[in-house]
Design a protein around this motif. Structure first.
Motif: not given
Ligand SMILES: Cc1cc2nc3c(=O)[nH]c(=O)nc-3n(C[C@H](O)[C@H](O)[C@H](O)COP(=O)(O)OP(=O)(O)OC[C@H]3O[C@@H](n4cnc5c(N)ncnc54)[C@H](O)[C@@H]3O)c2cc1C
Length: 400
Positions: A145, A183, A194
């Motif tokens: 992330t 992203k 994403q």
């Protein structure tokens, strides 16, 4: 419980073992010599080996379903193990090498008809190579992330800006396509920010900076591990794989099979190490008796055999689970083998190196390169600690 391989697997095993004996092992030293002078491309003899493997029906064995050989994970596992005995040659010669395998899986599962035609077909034919670009030097990428590369829509195009490193295979001039994760929407929920896009390697603004070393090895015969800068790289919106925000889920789907393939090949590497260890221990004498008669060496050999058998059982069970309950249902086992296999095989390789004395760390035996490969796999596709964290969390959940 039946531990025997089925007839399809037995037939392919025999053919693959013959290919290894007749074509792969005899080519190893010439391959090393050619690799030293063939830059980032594959040594020339690889083309002949690919032709030969294809003629023998040993091609795309990793890929289930209509696009590949259609084997189950359980059928493929013992074949990947055999390939792992010569990991720089056999997987590529049979078109079963990472990162192409994972990329072909992504395209076959999530690619549009156009994307499959353009990129999956030449990959399945072994005409081109590919790379998967997720990790970034500027953020801790074991937490995906954190990935910060920007993929911003501008009309009919996406514009990509960011920096990646350790992108395996991307130094190879024959690598024509990259799957890039970045992203598209930093404001979306954490796992929906994403996306993945296909970026041809010759797109303007994509700058290959350098090849990263792994314990001093360039891994050029694997196509190296590139550091890449993306500066205003533009691709058509048709290059998006799946949907915007679906990148994290695709990455998860990609890594399951990739991880088990690594583990299968590692077991083959361990078998090769034990064979070399036994031969060397029997051939050398110290203090009046063969090294093989030293208790400590016998202990290493016995421990190695036990560890290999344990690993193989768990890997085969994982393959069976993936076939029967799916990759998600096999999540715990996939993580268990990704943790236990590289570290255990690293231990076995260390002992094989020790038995070889100075020769073990030299270019005259494959052990040093195999050790570096096993050690690096404790990081690649996720560090041990991250897999343990998630495995422990799932275990604890049962008591919360
Ligand atoms: C040979 C090789 C090939 C690779 N090929 C590719 C490729 O083709 N494409 C690609 O995108 N990437 C590739 N990688 C990169 C690899 O996937 C990353 O290195 C890995 O995901 C870790 O990310 P990081 O290096 O940013 O480590 P970081 O995220 O910075 O983590 C560093 C360390 O912190 C510790 N750590 C992190 N989280 C925790 C935790 N929760 N608990 C305890 N400790 C923790 C771990 O020890 C970890 O090793 C490759 C790496 C290698 C070595």
């Amino acid at each position: 419980m039946d531990f025997a391989f089925d007839t399809v697997t037995e037939d392919l095993r025999e053919r693959l073992l013959r290919f290894m004996d007749e074509c792969v092992y005899p080519a190893e030293s010439a391959f090393e010599e050619q690799a030293a002078s063939s830059g980032w491309g594959p040594p020339p003899l690889m083309a002949d080996l690919k032709d030969e493997a294809r003629k023998r029906g040993l091609w795309n064995l990793f890929l289930p379903g209509e696009h590949g050989a259609g084997l189950t994970n359980l059928q493929y596992a013992p074949l990947a193990e055999i390939m792992g005995r010569s990991p720089t040659i056999a997987p590529t010669a049979t078109n079963c090498a990472a990162p192409d395998t994972g990329n072909m899986e992504v395209l076959s599962m999530f690619g549009s008809p156009w994307q499959r035609e353009e990129w999956l077909t030449p990959l399945l034919d072994g005409e081109i190579r590919s790379a998967f670009a997720m990790t970034e030097p500027d953020v801790a990428s074991s937490d995906a992330t954190n990935i910060a590369t920007a993929i911003v829509r501008d009309g009919d195009e996406y514009v990509i800006n960011g920096r990646k490193w350790f992108i395996s295979g991307a130094m190879n001039p024959n690598c024509k396509i990259l799957i890039v994760m970045g992203k598209t929407n930093p404001d979306a929920p954490k796992h929906r920010q994403q996306s993945m896009v296909l970026v041809p390697r010759d797109t303007p603004g994509l700058d290959i900076k350098r090849g990263m070393h792994v314990f001093g090895y360039t891994d050029a015969d694997h196509g190296g591990h590139a550091e890449i800068e993306f500066r205003d790289v533009r691709v058509p919106v048709d290059n998006l794989i799946g949907e915007e925000g679906g990148g994290f889920a695709i990455a998860q789907a990609r890594l399951g099979p990739g991880r088990i393939h690594h583990c299968m090949r590692l077991i083959g590497m361990a078998e090769r190490a034990v064979e070399l260890m036994c031969r060397r221990a029997l051939a050398r004498t110290t203090f009046g008796k063969p090294v093989a008669q030293q208790g400590v060496v016998q202990d290493w050999i016995a421990e190695s055999r036990i560890k290999i058998e344990q690993l193989r059982l768990l890997v085969l069970k994982t393959a069976w689970l993936m076939d029967t309950v799916g990759n998600q249902g096999a999540h715990t086992e996939i993580q268990a083998i990704k943790i236990s296999t590289p570290i255990t095989v690293e231990w076995i390789l260390d002992k094989a190196v020790q038995v070889h004395g100075a020769g073990g760390v030299s270019q005259d035996f494959p052990l040093a390169g195999l050790w570096a490969g096993a050690r690096a796999l404790r990081l690649a596709d996720g560090p041990d600690e991250v897999h343990k964290r998630s495995l422990a969390y799932r275990e604890l959940k049962g008591y919360m």
